[in-house]
Enzyme design. Structure first.
Site, mmCIF file in Angstrom:
data_model
loop_
_atom_site.group_PDB
_atom_site.id
_atom_site.type_symbol
_atom_site.label_atom_id
_atom_site.label_comp_id
_atom_site.label_asym_id
_atom_site.label_seq_id
_atom_site.Cartn_x
_atom_site.Cartn_y
_atom_site.Cartn_z
ATOM 1 C CB SER B 148 -0.906 -0.201 1.146
ATOM 2 O OG SER B 148 -2.126 1.063 0.938
ATOM 3 C CG ASP B 224 -7.254 -3.581 -1.930
ATOM 4 O OD1 ASP B 224 -7.981 -2.439 -1.750
ATOM 5 O OD2 ASP B 224 -6.133 -3.320 -2.423
ATOM 6 C CG HIS B 257 -5.690 -2.827 0.835
ATOM 7 N ND1 HIS B 257 -5.296 -2.609 -0.056
ATOM 8 C CD2 HIS B 257 -5.025 -2.139 2.084
ATOM 9 C CE1 HIS B 257 -3.444 -1.614 0.544
ATOM 10 N NE2 HIS B 257 -4.175 -0.872 1.055
#
Lengths: 278, 278
Positions: B148, B224, B257
């Protein structure tokens, strides 16, 4: 039985899911996690490994830190992780980390105010497997494992219910709770001062008298700071010799009480249970 | 340079260790974690994979949840996980989870009051590797990865320093921070309103203009919840086509995620880096 899905994550081709449900046994709302491997379907039910966590844990510690899903996915084994005690504002509690919420010790409490909710033995042995097998694509082939307080839970539950579990394993279990401070504090509180009521929840006492053997594997780190005072695997080993119990106990140099130890050897435990489950 | 050991756990035959040290670059005390595989010694220095974590994380998330140690131990690769920002009571902060402490974005801030401490780019590129290579039995073979915000950090740092990293990978990176709200908020705050100063920290902008290629692998889950608004791997993919960058981008149906996604594919990333490190 109503059951509510709280979260879902794809993991190694299968699914990690958290649920809440009202437990009749515990008289409160409980959360558990399940890992469903990719092979599972109503046409292909998979066996289940139950995992009991240690003091202060919830359903999340093992699922997030042990790294068990990789091999469980490969071998087609579901994993179920309950919480470690009843929970909620109405549930009796204690300020210590080793008593009350997060520290149910997998016993059926007989003492007030604990007995109203603290029936973790019945929850793990009866209510939870019934719910799991009625809800998910799993078979009635079960094994059980756990860590520390949960290792104590796994060993005592398997030995008390040998017909229900095909194998049992434990990391760093509290092997002889009637003779350590964690166990004595919890058992006095939950079960009262009469020590004759404690024996049914002591792995070493049960192993000494065992006549039916659930295959059992225990791993213990030698640099575990709780080893001498709380865990006492040497007592379990001596008990196994009394009953000729085929306990496999491995000691590991340098390893501690953490999930870094569990993760290092979880594959061995998954493979051990797979031999008996599949 | 003084460095203090905070914790040590044996893990897959190697060692997980946490340290604190005073960072001159960040002007505060910093913590990092290192996994040292069993093969490492002063006679046999091992390569290092740097891992940059995402928003809200510390050095602990990856080490506890990714399950990377198993294969790192097998292949003989050290892993270093820094914190995600400067920390401390004297360090500027923000109430949002996406700005301030836990959200350093791996840039060198130019704006007050942030510039006093928020120099994470220089910390990761210069100070940390110097400290690691002076302190531990590791070689100067380095790769870098992250998740991320940390995926953004890994990609931008590798492309800006291709001589320093042999390979780069990312899970769910913020691929085009100048065009998403996380990136715009952070870059406006840390770098000011002049967008020409942002381009050096945007993976897609860097990839478009790349003439030297660090082998790059990106994995992204299709379920995600940040995919469309924040991550934008399609922009990175288009940028790779402009410069003929040999980017390997894989999309994965059903994955989100979380670290459940990272754990599911971390072995592929470790093997990818091992090809370039060993």
């Amino acid at each position: 039985m109503t059951i509510e899905n709280l979260s879902i994550n794809k993991s190694f081709g299968g699914w990690h899911k958290q649920y809440s449900h009202h437990s009749k046994t515990l008289n409160c709302t409980m959360r558990f996690a399940i890992y469903i491997p990719p092979q599972a379907s109503n046409e292909h039910k998979v066996p289940v490994l139950y995992w009991l966590s240690g003091l202060t844990c919830t359903d999340e510690n093992f699922m997030q830190k042990a790294g068990a899903q990789r091999l469980a996915a490969e071998l087609g084994i579901a994993i179920v992780a309950p919480d470690t005690s009843p929970r909620g504002e109405d549930v009796a509690n204690d300020e210590g980390y080793d008593l009350g919420q997060g520290a149910g010790f997998y016993v059926n409490a007989t003492q007030a105010p604990w007995k109203q909710h603290y029936q973790m033995y019945d929850y793990v042995v009866k209510e939870l497997p019934s719910l799991i097998e009625a809800t998910f694509p799993v078979s009635d082939k079960r094994s059980i494992s756990g860590h520390s307080m949960g290792g104590h839970g796994a060993l005592t539950i398997a030995m008390q219910n040998p017909e229900q579990y095909r194998s049992v394993s434990a990391f760093s279990p509290i092997c002889n709770p009637i003779n350590c401070s964690w166990g004595q504090k919890a058992f006095t509180t939950y079960l009262g001062k009469d020590k004759s009521n404690w024996l049914q929840y002591d792995a070493s006492e049960l192993m000494k008298k065992a006549t039916v053997y659930v295959p059992a594997k225990v791993d213990q780190g030698q640099d575990d700071s709780f080893l001498v005072e709380q865990l006492k695997p040497e007592i379990l080993n001596a008990a196994a010799k009394v009953s000729n119990y085929p306990l496999v106990l491995n000691l590991h140099e340098g390893y501690d009480h953490s999930y870094y130890f569990i993760a290092s050897f979880i594959d061995e435990h998954i493979r051990f249970h797979a031999q008996h489950l599949t």
